[in-house]
Design a protein around this motif. Structure first.
Motif, PDB file in Angstrom:
ATOM      1  N   THR A 192       0.832  -1.206   0.000  1.00  0.00           N
ATOM      2  CA  THR A 192       0.000   0.000   0.000  1.00  0.00           C
ATOM      3  C   THR A 192       0.866   1.257   0.000  1.00  0.00           C
ATOM      4  OG1 THR A 192      -1.846  -1.101   1.104  1.00  0.00           O
ATOM      5  CG2 THR A 192      -1.731   1.293   1.320  1.00  0.00           C
ATOM      6  N   CYS A 193       1.969   1.239   0.763  1.00  0.00           N
ATOM      7  CA  CYS A 193       2.877   2.394   0.768  1.00  0.00           C
ATOM      8  C   CYS A 193       3.413   2.653  -0.637  1.00  0.00           C
ATOM      9  CB  CYS A 193       4.042   2.146   1.728  1.00  0.00           C
ATOM     10  SG  CYS A 193       3.599   2.180   3.471  1.00  0.00           S
ATOM     11  N   GLY A 194       3.838   1.587  -1.309  1.00  0.00           N
ATOM     12  CA  GLY A 194       4.358   1.744  -2.663  1.00  0.00           C
ATOM     13  C   GLY A 194       3.306   2.243  -3.630  1.00  0.00           C
ATOM     14  N   LYS A 195       2.100   1.682  -3.539  1.00  0.00           N
ATOM     15  CA  LYS A 195       1.024   2.100  -4.444  1.00  0.00           C
ATOM     16  C   LYS A 195       0.571   3.528  -4.138  1.00  0.00           C
ATOM     17  CE  LYS A 195      -0.847  -2.488  -5.482  1.00  0.00           C
ATOM     18  NZ  LYS A 195      -2.043  -3.362  -5.459  1.00  0.00           N
ATOM     19  N   LEU A 196       0.566   3.901  -2.859  1.00  0.00           N
ATOM     20  CA  LEU A 196       0.205   5.264  -2.493  1.00  0.00           C
ATOM     21  C   LEU A 196       1.221   6.248  -3.060  1.00  0.00           C
ATOM     22  CD1 LEU A 196      -1.478   7.364  -1.024  1.00  0.00           C
ATOM     23  CD2 LEU A 196      -0.271   6.773   1.102  1.00  0.00           C
ATOM     24  N   GLY A 197       2.508   5.868  -3.014  1.00  0.00           N
ATOM     25  CA  GLY A 197       3.532   6.704  -3.629  1.00  0.00           C
ATOM     26  C   GLY A 197       3.249   6.917  -5.109  1.00  0.00           C
ATOM     27  N   ARG A 198       2.798   5.861  -5.805  1.00  0.00           N
ATOM     28  CA  ARG A 198       2.455   5.973  -7.226  1.00  0.00           C
ATOM     29  C   ARG A 198       1.263   6.905  -7.426  1.00  0.00           C
ATOM     30  NH1 ARG A 198       4.388   2.383 -10.999  1.00  0.00           N
ATOM     31  NH2 ARG A 198       2.520   2.671 -12.248  1.00  0.00           N
ATOM     32  N   VAL A 199       0.253   6.793  -6.558  1.00  0.00           N
ATOM     33  CA  VAL A 199      -0.919   7.671  -6.667  1.00  0.00           C
ATOM     34  C   VAL A 199      -0.489   9.132  -6.558  1.00  0.00           C
ATOM     35  CG1 VAL A 199      -3.072   8.394  -5.553  1.00  0.00           C
ATOM     36  CG2 VAL A 199      -2.581   5.963  -5.816  1.00  0.00           C
ATOM     37  N   LEU A 200       0.355   9.419  -5.570  1.00  0.00           N
ATOM     38  CA  LEU A 200       0.782  10.808  -5.357  1.00  0.00           C
ATOM     39  C   LEU A 200       1.639  11.308  -6.521  1.00  0.00           C
ATOM     40  CD1 LEU A 200       1.593  10.818  -1.524  1.00  0.00           C
ATOM     41  CD2 LEU A 200      -0.514  11.452  -2.694  1.00  0.00           C
ATOM     42  N   VAL A 201       2.547  10.468  -7.023  1.00  0.00           N
ATOM     43  CA  VAL A 201       3.359  10.864  -8.177  1.00  0.00           C
ATOM     44  C   VAL A 201       2.469  11.103  -9.396  1.00  0.00           C
ATOM     45  CG1 VAL A 201       5.125  10.084  -9.809  1.00  0.00           C
ATOM     46  CG2 VAL A 201       5.471   9.755  -7.350  1.00  0.00           C
ATOM     47  N   GLY A 202       1.451  10.240  -9.558  1.00  0.00           N
ATOM     48  CA  GLY A 202       0.511  10.415 -10.655  1.00  0.00           C
ATOM     49  C   GLY A 202      -0.263  11.712 -10.551  1.00  0.00           C
ATOM     50  N   ASP A 203      -0.441  12.200  -9.323  1.00  0.00           N
ATOM     51  CA  ASP A 203      -1.123  13.474  -9.100  1.00  0.00           C
ATOM     52  C   ASP A 203      -0.174  14.665  -9.136  1.00  0.00           C
ATOM     53  OD1 ASP A 203      -3.575  12.236  -8.874  1.00  0.00           O
ATOM     54  OD2 ASP A 203      -3.525  12.109  -6.688  1.00  0.00           O
ATOM     55  N   GLY A 204       1.072  14.413  -9.514  1.00  0.00           N
ATOM     56  CA  GLY A 204       2.036  15.505  -9.646  1.00  0.00           C
ATOM     57  C   GLY A 204       2.806  15.836  -8.394  1.00  0.00           C
ATOM     58  N   ARG A 205       2.753  14.992  -7.371  1.00  0.00           N
ATOM     59  CA  ARG A 205       3.468  15.240  -6.123  1.00  0.00           C
ATOM     60  C   ARG A 205       4.867  14.620  -6.184  1.00  0.00           C
ATOM     61  NH1 ARG A 205      -0.951  17.423  -5.551  1.00  0.00           N
ATOM     62  NH2 ARG A 205      -2.366  17.274  -3.776  1.00  0.00           N
ATOM     63  N   THR A 206       5.778  15.159  -5.373  1.00  0.00           N
ATOM     64  CA  THR A 206       7.087  14.542  -5.171  1.00  0.00           C
ATOM     65  C   THR A 206       7.068  13.826  -3.822  1.00  0.00           C
ATOM     66  OG1 THR A 206       7.880  16.675  -4.322  1.00  0.00           O
ATOM     67  CG2 THR A 206       8.406  16.110  -6.613  1.00  0.00           C
ATOM     68  N   VAL A 207       7.772  12.680  -3.755  1.00  0.00           N
ATOM     69  CA  VAL A 207       7.603  11.784  -2.611  1.00  0.00           C
ATOM     70  C   VAL A 207       8.941  11.226  -2.138  1.00  0.00           C
ATOM     71  CG1 VAL A 207       6.522   9.631  -1.832  1.00  0.00           C
ATOM     72  CG2 VAL A 207       5.306  11.110  -3.430  1.00  0.00           C
ATOM     73  N   VAL A 208       9.085  11.081  -0.813  1.00  0.00           N
ATOM     74  CA  VAL A 208      10.143  10.298  -0.178  1.00  0.00           C
ATOM     75  C   VAL A 208       9.451   9.237   0.666  1.00  0.00           C
ATOM     76  CG1 VAL A 208      11.903  10.302   1.629  1.00  0.00           C
ATOM     77  CG2 VAL A 208      11.983  12.019  -0.159  1.00  0.00           C
ATOM     78  N   MET A 209       9.991   8.004   0.645  1.00  0.00           N
ATOM     79  CA  MET A 209       9.408   6.928   1.449  1.00  0.00           C
ATOM     80  C   MET A 209      10.427   6.432   2.470  1.00  0.00           C
ATOM     81  SD  MET A 209       7.014   4.775  -1.217  1.00  0.00           S
ATOM     82  CE  MET A 209       8.191   4.532  -2.537  1.00  0.00           C
ATOM     83  N   GLY A 210       9.946   6.180   3.690  1.00  0.00           N
ATOM     84  CA  GLY A 210      10.812   5.697   4.765  1.00  0.00           C
ATOM     85  C   GLY A 210      10.491   4.261   5.109  1.00  0.00           C
ATOM     86  N   ALA A 211      11.495   3.375   5.033  1.00  0.00           N
ATOM     87  CA  ALA A 211      11.308   1.944   5.316  1.00  0.00           C
ATOM     88  C   ALA A 211      11.538   1.695   6.805  1.00  0.00           C
ATOM     89  CB  ALA A 211      12.256   1.108   4.469  1.00  0.00           C
ATOM     90  N   ALA A 212      10.560   2.102   7.618  1.00  0.00           N
ATOM     91  CA  ALA A 212      10.700   1.993   9.074  1.00  0.00           C
ATOM     92  C   ALA A 212      10.246   0.646   9.621  1.00  0.00           C
ATOM     93  CB  ALA A 212       9.920   3.119   9.763  1.00  0.00           C
ATOM     94  N   ASP A 213       9.846  -0.287   8.729  1.00  0.00           N
ATOM     95  CA  ASP A 213       9.588  -1.664   9.162  1.00  0.00           C
ATOM     96  C   ASP A 213      10.921  -2.396   9.077  1.00  0.00           C
ATOM     97  OD1 ASP A 213       8.767  -4.194   9.725  1.00  0.00           O
ATOM     98  OD2 ASP A 213       7.246  -4.328   8.151  1.00  0.00           O
ATOM     99  N   THR A 214      11.782  -2.155  10.069  1.00  0.00           N
ATOM    100  CA  THR A 214      13.153  -2.671  10.016  1.00  0.00           C
ATOM    101  C   THR A 214      13.266  -4.118  10.488  1.00  0.00           C
ATOM    102  OG1 THR A 214      13.601  -1.809  12.235  1.00  0.00           O
ATOM    103  CG2 THR A 214      14.103  -0.362  10.366  1.00  0.00           C
ATOM    104  N   PHE A 215      12.169  -4.717  10.887  1.00  0.00           N
ATOM    105  CA  PHE A 215      12.202  -6.104  11.341  1.00  0.00           C
ATOM    106  C   PHE A 215      12.073  -7.074  10.172  1.00  0.00           C
ATOM    107  CE2 PHE A 215      10.678  -3.491  14.827  1.00  0.00           C
ATOM    108  CZ  PHE A 215      11.550  -3.861  15.834  1.00  0.00           C
ATOM    109  N   ARG A 216      11.779  -6.566   8.994  1.00  0.00           N
ATOM    110  CA  ARG A 216      11.681  -7.398   7.792  1.00  0.00           C
ATOM    111  C   ARG A 216      12.520  -6.746   6.692  1.00  0.00           C
ATOM    112  NH1 ARG A 216       6.842  -8.079   5.068  1.00  0.00           N
ATOM    113  NH2 ARG A 216       6.274  -5.938   5.598  1.00  0.00           N
ATOM    114  N   ALA A 217      13.660  -7.360   6.378  1.00  0.00           N
ATOM    115  CA  ALA A 217      14.503  -6.806   5.323  1.00  0.00           C
ATOM    116  C   ALA A 217      13.754  -6.773   3.995  1.00  0.00           C
ATOM    117  CB  ALA A 217      15.781  -7.638   5.183  1.00  0.00           C
ATOM    118  N   ALA A 218      12.871  -7.747   3.803  1.00  0.00           N
ATOM    119  CA  ALA A 218      12.115  -7.801   2.544  1.00  0.00           C
ATOM    120  C   ALA A 218      11.214  -6.584   2.379  1.00  0.00           C
ATOM    121  CB  ALA A 218      11.276  -9.082   2.505  1.00  0.00           C
ATOM    122  N   ALA A 219      10.761  -6.018   3.485  1.00  0.00           N
ATOM    123  CA  ALA A 219       9.881  -4.844   3.404  1.00  0.00           C
ATOM    124  C   ALA A 219      10.636  -3.658   2.817  1.00  0.00           C
ATOM    125  CB  ALA A 219       9.333  -4.500   4.790  1.00  0.00           C
TER     126      ALA A 219
END
Length: 387
Positions: A202-229
């Motif tokens: 959802t975080c990744g898809k939300l980033g796409r929604v915002l970019v599609g709306d012309g926004r600039t985005v930074v994402m923070g991977a604060a789920d540090t208990f799962r490297a895959a996340a």
């Protein structure tokens, strides 16, 4: 005596001749060196070896290891805007919800609606995860309107049902996401939820929604208990050109969130999306962890949205999880994922009533652009289909 003198003279002469022979240089030819049978093979660059060519053979072609091809650059995608996505995905939603809508329309279109018919309508609403209290209220409201209306054409029945469902979902609720910069600070969106609900996706898809709306985005991977996340989030970010802030596995989630917001301020982006850990071992541990992340972030910028991700297919289990998270952090909106995989669309009504916050986004598939802003009328139209 004369003999003795002669012998001594001869001996002396022999000694002189022998000494002269030793002092003269030798005239013998030197022995030529013996050539080896074969020279050792030469080691070529790239690890290939080859023996030296014989005189009557052409020199072999030198084989070199091919260079490692450079990784192709990731192509930056331009996602479609968020507006109107739910309408575009209506067919997918209609396939999963059509049984619910058709059943209600069929029951309400009967010539005679007795008590058994109204009980069946109520049971259908309860079966769609609308909740007992809401289902009873909807049934009573419909019963009153049908009694006043008298004759019922299919178009009138559909209009009645649509009006009632939109009212229960909340057609006039503000479902907008706060993604605008305020001052020199970006909007900050925390995304929370149990692992397995589709939180990181959802975080990744939300980033796409915002970019599609012309926004600039930074994402923070604060789920540090799962490297895959973190890996997953980096993949999403690379596709739309959004920077992802991450640290090593097991790092302090609050420090990752802090660095992500700092990066967002430095880069002057519009929004920072923070993915948080979804472990639900104990409510106390969860409260401490999420509370700390929020407090640390707020040292730099206000947290504008706290979105709770729920799996629509889990029904009552999802509601129990929602209650725990609602007690931990101040939820501002719901993201219902996998809504295309359940016929229980009534969960939209129930989750809003239970938590007192609106459903703002819905996930309707596995595709990268299958996250859509929730629009009550488009949702009800998809449930009911054409009259």
């Amino acid at each position: 005596m004369e003999y003795l003198i002669l012998i001594a003279g001869l001996a002396a002469l022999a000694l002189i001749i022998g000494g002269i022979a030793l002092l003269r240089p030798s005239r013998r030819k030197p022995t030529p060196p013996v050539e080896p049978a074969e020279r050792p093979a030469d080691i070529l660059p790239g690890g290939t070896t080859t023996a030296p060519p014989k005189e009557d053979q052409a020199a072999p072609t030198i084989e070199r290891a091919p260079p490692t091809p450079a990784a192709p650059p990731v192509e930056i995608e331009k996602p479609p805007p968020g507006a109107g996505r739910l309408v575009r995905l209506r067919a997918r939603l209609a396939r999963s919800q059509s049984g619910f809508g058709k059943t209600l329309l069929g029951l309400l279109s009967r010539d005679t609606l007795d008590d058994d018919a109204w009980d069946e309508i109520e049971d259908t609403l309860i079966g769609a995860d609308m909740g007992v209290a809401v289902a009873r209220q909807v049934t009573e409201d419909l019963r009153t309107k049908v009694a006043v209306l008298g004759t019922r054409t299919p178009e009138e029945v559909r209009a009645l049902l649509k009006e009632e469902l939109v009212k229960q979902i909340g057609g006039d609720i503000d479902r907008s996401l706060k993604t605008e910069r305020h001052g020199n600070k970006p909007a900050v969106i925390m995304v929370v939820g149990v692992n397995g609900t589709g939180k990181t996706t959802t975080c990744g898809k939300l980033g796409r929604v915002l970019v599609g709306d012309g926004r600039t985005v930074v994402m923070g991977a604060a789920d540090t208990f799962r490297a895959a996340a973190a890996d997953q989030l980096e993949t999403w970010g690379a596709r739309v050109g959004a920077k992802v802030v991450r640290k090593e596995e097991g790092a302090d989630p609050a420090s990752v969130a802090f660095d992500a917001v700092k990066q967002g301020i430095d880069d002057k982006v519009d929004a920072v999306i923070v993915d948080t850990a979804g472990r639900l071992h104990t409510k106390t541990g969860l409260m401490d962890e999420l509370g700390k992340v929020k407090r640390v972030v707020e040292k730099q910028a206000e947290v504008d949205e706290v979105l709770l991700v729920l799996d629509a297919t889990t029904g009552q289990n999802g509601m129990q999880q929602a209650r725990v998270f609602a007690e931990v952090v101040n939820i501002t909106g719901i993201v219902l994922t996998k809504l295309d995989g359940t016929a229980k669309g009534g969960i939209v009504v129930q989750v809003q009533r239970e938590l007192g916050v609106p459903v703002k986004l819905v996930g309707l598939g596995e595709g990268p652009d299958d996250l859509a802003p929730f629009e009550p009328e488009a949702f009800v139209d998809a449930i009911l289909g054409d009259a």
